[in-house]
Design an enzyme around this catalytic site. Structure first.
Site, PDB file in Angstrom:
ATOM      1  N   HIS A  64       6.777  -4.575   8.162  1.00 16.44           N
ATOM      2  CA  HIS A  64       7.761  -3.670   7.566  1.00 16.44           C
ATOM      3  C   HIS A  64       8.961  -3.631   8.503  1.00 16.44           C
ATOM      4  O   HIS A  64       8.827  -3.283   9.684  1.00 16.44           O
ATOM      5  CB  HIS A  64       7.156  -2.272   7.416  1.00 16.44           C
ATOM      6  CG  HIS A  64       8.069  -1.301   6.739  1.00 16.44           C
ATOM      7  ND1 HIS A  64       7.686  -0.013   6.451  1.00 16.44           N
ATOM      8  CD2 HIS A  64       9.342  -1.417   6.286  1.00 16.44           C
ATOM      9  CE1 HIS A  64       8.693   0.622   5.868  1.00 16.44           C
ATOM     10  NE2 HIS A  64       9.700  -0.217   5.757  1.00 16.44           N
ATOM     11  N   PRO A  99       0.844  -1.202   0.000  1.00 11.09           N
ATOM     12  CA  PRO A  99       0.000   0.000   0.000  1.00 11.09           C
ATOM     13  C   PRO A  99       0.874   1.244   0.000  1.00 11.09           C
ATOM     14  O   PRO A  99       1.839   1.327   0.758  1.00 11.09           O
ATOM     15  CB  PRO A  99      -0.794  -0.130   1.310  1.00 11.09           C
ATOM     16  CG  PRO A  99       0.086  -0.962   2.198  1.00 11.09           C
ATOM     17  CD  PRO A  99       0.798  -1.910   1.293  1.00 11.09           C
ATOM     18  N   MET A 100       0.549   2.211  -0.852  1.00 11.51           N
ATOM     19  CA  MET A 100       1.326   3.448  -0.927  1.00 11.51           C
ATOM     20  C   MET A 100       0.386   4.628  -1.107  1.00 11.51           C
ATOM     21  O   MET A 100      -0.398   4.674  -2.066  1.00 11.51           O
ATOM     22  CB  MET A 100       2.328   3.385  -2.085  1.00 11.51           C
ATOM     23  CG  MET A 100       3.464   2.408  -1.853  1.00 11.51           C
ATOM     24  SD  MET A 100       4.648   2.354  -3.225  1.00 11.51           S
ATOM     25  CE  MET A 100       3.762   1.270  -4.370  1.00 11.51           C
ATOM     26  N   VAL A 101       0.465   5.567  -0.176  1.00 12.81           N
ATOM     27  CA  VAL A 101      -0.421   6.727  -0.170  1.00 12.81           C
ATOM     28  C   VAL A 101      -0.255   7.543  -1.449  1.00 12.81           C
ATOM     29  O   VAL A 101       0.862   7.799  -1.899  1.00 12.81           O
ATOM     30  CB  VAL A 101      -0.136   7.616   1.063  1.00 12.81           C
ATOM     31  CG1 VAL A 101      -0.971   8.889   1.018  1.00 12.81           C
ATOM     32  CG2 VAL A 101      -0.432   6.839   2.338  1.00 12.81           C
ATOM     33  N   GLY A 103      10.459  -4.549   3.006  1.00 11.75           N
ATOM     34  CA  GLY A 103      11.569  -3.648   3.300  1.00 11.75           C
ATOM     35  C   GLY A 103      12.804  -3.947   2.476  1.00 11.75           C
ATOM     36  O   GLY A 103      13.338  -5.068   2.525  1.00 11.75           O
ATOM     37  N   GLN A 129      -6.881  -1.478   2.046  1.00 18.69           N
ATOM     38  CA  GLN A 129      -6.240  -1.153   3.320  1.00 18.69           C
ATOM     39  C   GLN A 129      -6.913   0.043   3.967  1.00 18.69           C
ATOM     40  O   GLN A 129      -7.097   1.087   3.352  1.00 18.69           O
ATOM     41  CB  GLN A 129      -4.751  -0.875   3.172  1.00 18.69           C
ATOM     42  CG  GLN A 129      -4.098  -0.841   4.574  1.00 18.69           C
ATOM     43  CD  GLN A 129      -2.660  -0.424   4.583  1.00 18.69           C
ATOM     44  OE1 GLN A 129      -2.340   0.683   4.176  1.00 18.69           O
ATOM     45  NE2 GLN A 129      -1.785  -1.285   5.083  1.00 18.69           N
ATOM     46  N   GLU A 155      -3.837   3.366   1.630  1.00 22.12           N
ATOM     47  CA  GLU A 155      -4.627   3.431   2.853  1.00 22.12           C
ATOM     48  C   GLU A 155      -5.749   4.461   2.704  1.00 22.12           C
ATOM     49  O   GLU A 155      -5.528   5.590   2.268  1.00 22.12           O
ATOM     50  CB  GLU A 155      -3.741   3.837   4.028  1.00 22.12           C
ATOM     51  CG  GLU A 155      -4.524   3.999   5.329  1.00 22.12           C
ATOM     52  CD  GLU A 155      -3.736   4.733   6.411  1.00 22.12           C
ATOM     53  OE1 GLU A 155      -4.132   4.656   7.575  1.00 22.12           O
ATOM     54  OE2 GLU A 155      -2.723   5.385   6.070  1.00 22.12           O
ATOM     55  N   ALA A 187       7.423  -1.938  -2.008  1.00 16.78           N
ATOM     56  CA  ALA A 187       6.815  -0.601  -2.135  1.00 16.78           C
ATOM     57  C   ALA A 187       7.601   0.231  -3.137  1.00 16.78           C
ATOM     58  O   ALA A 187       7.280   0.256  -4.326  1.00 16.78           O
ATOM     59  CB  ALA A 187       6.752   0.078  -0.772  1.00 16.78           C
ATOM     60  N   CYS A 201       1.676   2.950   9.604  1.00 15.33           N
ATOM     61  CA  CYS A 201       1.935   4.257   8.999  1.00 15.33           C
ATOM     62  C   CYS A 201       2.405   5.259  10.054  1.00 15.33           C
ATOM     63  O   CYS A 201       1.717   5.505  11.045  1.00 15.33           O
ATOM     64  CB  CYS A 201       0.675   4.785   8.316  1.00 15.33           C
ATOM     65  SG  CYS A 201       0.925   6.401   7.532  1.00 15.33           S
TER      66      CYS A 201
END
Length: 319
Positions: free
Chosen positions: A177, A11-13, A209, A81, A36, A232, A110
């Site tokens: 993570h 998930p990446m904002v 990671g 998410q 998210e 990510a 987060c």
């Protein structure tokens, strides 16, 4: 949803919208997480079938903005998410989207201020009773797969203890993570502490990671013993990281990403953010391309930068 030997888009904002998810899947991602979305925000939405482009949209009833967009093509791999700090609210939000996604994931890692200040994200790492309440409530009331994603706590012992409590809530998998809240992206991920979690649990653990090329999928699995691997930034910079045969050039990836943004009518702010992240990694925003993307206001503007005006006109005229 199965979590054995899966390669997963994290998930990446602002960037994990439908085009990037579909592009990653096209190159081999088995599971793709959306960005998210806060429970309060999705609860302000109504579900709409968008026959115009073939999507299911969750649209803010006040502003008309599309908060979450998905499609049938990704139904069996998309993970929604959620950011939440309340079990009842989390359930209500999950029920709204659960029929259109493969799994519901709770963000517990987060570190951004907007998330932590609301008691969400990494703020949950110090509230094991609330964590259990949220996850157990979802598990009892949903037919969907339920998972969560955490960061490392201040000690490996604390991370393992929280992970055990999460496992007891009944989740299907746990993503870890390998950085602490205070760590920066440049700090090396602590694969050894992910391994400690793997050793302590019986449910699948997803390692996250420092995965920046295809070979790293194998390395992190060997180092941690994790069942699956999540990536990510490596996927943001070049979504073809999921190809066993090797990456395509980032120039090609940019154009393929833009074409999907045009095809699926992606939000221009999200499109710009994703392209800018690619440019910052491989080039510089102060050069001609970066300045043009920053200045752009519409998908048509961006299409012109990359010589995709004809494709843009074709798609928009034939919807």
């Amino acid at each position: 949803m199965e979590y054995q030997n899966k390669h997963i888009l994290a998930p990446m904002v602002r960037v994990g919208t439908l085009p990037l998810r579909l592009l990653a899947a096209e190159y081999g991602a088995d599971i793709t997480y959306g960005e998210e979305i806060i429970d309060h925000r999705i609860l302000k939405c109504e579900r709409r079938v968008n026959d115009y482009i073939g999507t299911i949209d969750f649209v803010d009833k006040g502003t008309g903005d599309v908060v979450f967009r998905t499609c049938h093509e990704e139904r069996n791999r998309i993970v929604f998410q959620m950011g939440t700090s309340d079990a009842v609210r989390a359930l209500a939000a999950a029920e709204l989207v659960s029929e259109d996604v493969a799994a519901i994931d709770i963000n517990m890692g987060c570190p951004r201020s907007f998330s932590v200040s609301g008691g969400m994200g990494a703020a949950l790492l110090s509230k094991p009773e609330l964590v259990h309440d949220i996850l157990a409530t979802l598990r009892r009331n949903l037919n969907s797969t339920v998972t969560c994603k955490i960061r490392l706590l201040n000690s490996s012992h604390d991370t393992v203890e929280l992970s055990r409590q999460i496992e007891m809530s009944g989740v299907s998998a746990l993503a870890v993570h390998g950085r602490r809240v205070k760590d920066r992206p440049r700090d090396p991920a602590k694969w050894n502490e992910i391994a400690d979690v793997v050793s302590a649990l019986s449910i699948p653990v997803i390692a996250n990671g420092d995965v920046f090329d295809y070979e790293h999928f194998k390395r992190i699995k060997i180092a941690t013993g994790a069942t699956s691997v999540m990536v990510a930034r490596g996927a943001l910079w070049n979504a073809s990281i999921f190809r066993a045969e090797g990456n395509f050039s980032w120039e090609d990836i940019k154009r393929e990403y833009l074409r999907k943004c045009i095809l699926w009518d992606n939000d221009v702010k999200s499109t710009k953010q994703t392209l800018k992240e690619m440019i910052m990694h491989y080039s510089c925003l102060e050069l001609t391309e970066g300045k043009a993307v920053t200045k752009s206001q519409t998908l048509a503007d961006i299409a012109k930068i990359y010589g995709e005006e004809v494709y843009y006109q074709f798609v928009t005229k034939n919807r």
